[in-house]
Every structure is written in structure tokens, then in C-alpha cells.
Enzyme design. Structure first.
Site, PDB file in Angstrom:
ATOM      1  CG  HIS A  11     -77.532 -32.355  28.594  1.00 55.33           C
ATOM      2  ND1 HIS A  11     -77.356 -33.034  27.326  1.00 55.33           N
ATOM      3  CD2 HIS A  11     -78.811 -31.921  28.580  1.00 55.33           C
ATOM      4  CE1 HIS A  11     -78.218 -33.013  26.649  1.00 55.33           C
ATOM      5  NE2 HIS A  11     -79.225 -32.469  27.305  1.00 55.33           N
TER       6      HIS A  11
ATOM      7  CE  LYS B 268     -93.367 -42.507  20.159  1.00 54.64           C
ATOM      8  NZ  LYS B 268     -93.361 -41.079  20.053  1.00 54.64           N
TER       9      LYS B 268
ATOM     10  NE  ARG C   7     -82.862 -26.215  24.771  1.00 57.46           N
ATOM     11  CZ  ARG C   7     -83.056 -27.348  23.941  1.00 57.46           C
ATOM     12  NH1 ARG C   7     -81.943 -27.925  23.427  1.00 57.46           N
ATOM     13  NH2 ARG C   7     -84.194 -27.591  23.919  1.00 57.46           N
TER      14      ARG C   7
END
Ligand code: PNS
Length: 161
Positions: free
Chosen positions: A18, A42, A91
Site C-alpha cells: 500500500h 465484514k 497486483r
């Protein structure tokens, strides 16, 4: 006003992949807003506050980066922040289908919001937040793949030495 990108994600937790992507993004944009989706994953390992803290510490020496979180639709957040584009990393082929679907859906929801994809640095091509958590959970050494603060927090959270 310069060009602004929103780099959205779950960042559960942030990885060096990132960081690399944001660094690349800053060559195209004057400002990159790294934004955690509050209604994203979630079952996250880290709370939003913990993820925000790790992001803040990881990006504190990168001028032009702002860390934030948002609720609801990404395209609405992009408009609210007066940003020019959504920034996402690619990626491998496996990312493509999901990213393509999301970019098209976002465009359908708001035709003025563009998505810009940057290819992840080769060094980080195999890294994802999920695989980092998996390795760390069983005591794997993830140093050098995530910022130091994330290493510490993973150990604390998972109770591994
Ligand atoms: O890092 P992730 O988990 O792949 O990021 C996915 C994320 C957070 C970018 C995506 O789920 C998102 O944008 N969530 C906010 C709700 C939304 O606008 N979804 C896309 C259109 S339905």
C-alpha cells in the site's frame, strides 16, 4: 487546487505494498487521501481506530498524504472530498476481475468519477493484508512486508511473540 486522488480500502492492516502504491500515486497526484471504508470488510482484525492509527504512523513522513475514513458509497465520498480520481493497485490477473467490476460500478453510479490503476511494485506483488494476517497468526515473521508499527500491533492483537 492540485489534483487529488482517493485511495480507498480496508487496510486491515496497511502493508508495504500500500505504501509503495501511494508513493507512486504521488507522482501523478498532488494529494492522496488514504481512506478506510467503514462498511468494508465484514470481519476485520483491527478496529477502524486501530487501522487509522497504523495508517497515520505509516504515512507521517510522506507529505501530500492524508488519512481518513468514510461511510457509504465511495463515489459520494470522492465528490465530497472534491477529488479527481479513485486510485487502486493491481497486483496480478486475479485482482483484475474484481477491480474491473468495481470500477465499472463506480462509473455507473457517478459517470464523472474516474478510476486510475497503478501496477504494484514487483517486490510487493505477493503481499496482501489477508496473507500477512495468515502468516502472522501462526507466528510467521512479516518484518519488511509491513511498517514496523503494524508488526507490533499484529503481535499484540494475535498474542504471538
Ligand atoms: O481493500 P478492499 O477491501 O479491496 O477495498 C474495497 C473497497 C473498500 C474499496 C470497496 O469495498 C468500497 O469502495 N466500499 C465502499 C462502498 C462502495 O462504494 N462500493 C463500491 C460500489 S458498490
Amino acid at each position: 487546487m492540485g489534483k487529488i486522488a482517493v485511495y480507498p480500502g480496508s487496510f486491515d492492516p496497511v502493508t508495504n505494498g500500500h505504501l509503495d502504491l501511494v508513493r507512486r500515486g504521488l507522482r501523478l497526484f498532488d494529494k492522496v487521501i488514504v481512506a478506510i471504508a467503514r462498511n468494508g470488510t465484514k470481519d476485520p482484525l483491527f478496529t477502524i481506530e486501530e487501522r487509522l492509527e497504523m495508517l497515520q504512523q505509516s504515512f507521517n513522513e510522506m507529505p501530500g498524504v492524508q488519512v481518513d475514513s468514510f461511510e457509504g458509497l465511495l463515489v459520494d465520498y470522492v465528490v465530497k472530498r472534491q477529488a479527481d480520481a479513485i486510485l487502486r493497485g493491481l497486483r496480478a490477473v486475479s485482482d483484475f476481475e474484481y477491480e474491473f467490476q468495481m470500477a465499472l460500478m463506480n462509473r455507473k453510479l457517478n459517470k464523472n468519477v474516474q478510476t486510475v490503476f497503478l501496477v504494484t511494485g514487483l517486490r510487493w506483488i505477493f503481499i496482501s493484508s489477508s496473507i500477512i494476517k495468515e502468516a502472522a497468526r501462526f507466528g510467521g515473521d512479516v518484518r519488511g512486508m509491513v511498517p514496523d508499527i503494524v508488526c507490533e500491533k499484529l503481535k499484540e492483537k494475535l498474542g504471538v511473540p
